[in-house]
Design an enzyme around this catalytic site. Structure first.
Site, short mmCIF file in Angstrom:
data_model
loop_
_atom_site.label_atom_id
_atom_site.label_comp_id
_atom_site.label_asym_id
_atom_site.label_seq_id
_atom_site.Cartn_x
_atom_site.Cartn_y
_atom_site.Cartn_z
CG ASP A 23 -1.99 0.92 1.34
OD1 ASP A 23 -2.48 1.58 -0.03
OD2 ASP A 23 -2.45 1.35 2.29
CG ASN A 25 1.99 1.29 -5.02
OD1 ASN A 25 2.89 1.06 -4.26
ND2 ASN A 25 1.61 0.28 -5.83
CD GLU A 70 -13.31 -5.09 -2.05
OE1 GLU A 70 -12.22 -5.31 -1.88
OE2 GLU A 70 -14.40 -5.84 -1.96
CG ASN A 71 -7.48 -2.37 -5.57
OD1 ASN A 71 -6.65 -3.25 -5.32
ND2 ASN A 71 -7.85 -1.46 -4.65
NE ARG A 197 -8.15 1.07 5.32
CZ ARG A 197 -7.83 2.53 5.15
NH1 ARG A 197 -7.97 3.26 6.34
NH2 ARG A 197 -7.38 3.14 4.06
CB SER A 199 -7.79 -3.51 3.31
OG SER A 199 -7.71 -2.16 3.80
C1 FPP Z 1 -1.78 0.10 -3.02
O1 FPP Z 1 -1.48 1.36 -3.33
C2 FPP Z 1 -1.66 -0.60 -4.21
C3 FPP Z 1 -2.25 -1.24 -5.34
C4 FPP Z 1 -3.70 -1.47 -5.37
C5 FPP Z 1 -1.67 -2.06 -6.49
C6 FPP Z 1 -0.34 -2.57 -6.05
C7 FPP Z 1 0.42 -2.84 -7.41
C8 FPP Z 1 1.73 -2.84 -7.40
C9 FPP Z 1 2.58 -2.96 -6.45
C10 FPP Z 1 1.97 -3.05 -8.69
C11 FPP Z 1 2.01 -4.28 -9.69
C12 FPP Z 1 2.66 -5.21 -9.20
C13 FPP Z 1 3.54 -6.05 -9.83
C14 FPP Z 1 4.47 -6.85 -9.20
C15 FPP Z 1 3.61 -5.96 -11.33
P1 FPP Z 1 -2.47 2.68 -3.39
O2 FPP Z 1 -2.57 2.87 -4.63
O3 FPP Z 1 -3.78 2.28 -2.61
O4 FPP Z 1 -1.83 3.74 -2.65
P2 FPP Z 1 -2.67 5.09 -2.09
O5 FPP Z 1 -3.04 4.45 -0.55
O6 FPP Z 1 -1.47 5.95 -1.61
O7 FPP Z 1 -3.54 5.62 -2.86
#
Ligand code: FPP
Length: 244
Positions: A23, A25, A70-71, A197, A199
């Site tokens: 989480d 990104n 949910e994404n 949390r 999730s």
């Molecule tokens: C959560 O961060 C991350 C995700 C929903 C996607 C995770 C995906 C990757 C790490 C990339 C794909 C993986 C590979 C190995 C190709 P968020 O977007 O919810 O961040 P935020 O809470 O700061 O908005």
């Protein structure tokens, strides 16, 4: 001190199974004035580094939450970027299979993914099944409630067809109906990014897991952060409802 160390940094006992909610990104990107998708690209690299490190320290199971049920609510651009990264990653995995020697499994309903991604996931799982080092469980279109509901429906169907009897269902028998069948429950679940949390992650399997939360955002999460989580885990007293 040597710049590159061959030995794993941690000399501590390694838990059998670590699970991570990747989480933060989006926030990582926002802090830098970049689009959210840039955060996912760096997040994918962070995953690569952690998977390699997990292998080097002898971890048996690493489960990562890559995309939840949910994404799909996110923008088309963001969903397509994550799916594109996954496709690229799986293609590379298939190409470098014999070099990496990592076993890959997928937890989640893959039927909603593109046919290409489904095919790559199947191929990755089938061709890597022979490796016995670290097993990476990739949670894709995964939701803990969805997983439990599917298992319940499967069990109901088995009862209706005479294959199973309600009074004979055990916890172990129910576990065998989940995506994680055959995989021991996670010992340690890590959530970076400051959110406290769960999730919808591994709801059944996490009954006695230890949690570790850190403010570090996933793209910045590296081997030293994993060491810190393992260090914290080794100081916990796990009682599983009993007395020690
Ligand atoms: C959560 O961060 C991350 C995700 C929903 C996607 C995770 C995906 C990757 C790490 C990339 C794909 C993986 C590979 C190995 C190709 P968020 O977007 O919810 O961040 P935020 O809470 O700061 O908005």
């Amino acid at each position: 001190m040597a710049l590159f160390r061959k030995k794993p940094r941690t000399e501590e006992p390694i838990p059998n199974h670590i699970a991570i909610i990747m989480d933060g990104n989006g926030r990582w990107a926002k802090k830098r004035g970049l689009p959210r998708t840039a955060g996912h690209k760096v997040g994918a690299e962070a995953f690569r580094t952690i998977a390699n490190y997990a292998k080097s320290i002898g971890l048996h199971y690493l489960t990562v939450y890559a995309f939840s049920t949910e994404n799909w609510k996110r923008s088309t651009d963001e969903v397509e970027t994550i799916m594109g990264l996954l496709e690229k990653y799986l293609r590379e995995l298939i190409r470098d299979m014999d070099k990496n020697r990592v076993r890959f499994c997928f937890f989640g309903d893959l039927s909603r993914l593109s046919p290409e991604l489904q095919q790559e996931a199947r191929e990755t799982a089938e061709r890597s099944a022979r490796y016995t080092g670290v097993q990476v469980n990739f949670c894709l279109n995964y939701g803990g409630r969805d997983e439990i509901l599917r298992a319940a429906k499967q069990f109901a169907a088995d009862c209706a067809s005479g294959k199973a009897r309600p009074e004979e269902l055990t916890e172990a028998g129910f576990s065998d109906l989940l995506y994680s069948a055959g995989v021991p429950d996670p010992d340690l679940i890590i959530r970076p990014s400051g959110e406290i949390r769960i999730s919808n992650f591994l709801l059944w399997q996490s009954a006695y897991s230890e949690y570790y939360f850190t403010d570090t955002l996933w793209p910045d999460f590296g081997p030293r952060d994993l060491d810190a989580a393992i260090h914290a885990y080794n100081r916990r007293s796990r009682r599983f409802g009993g007395v020690k």
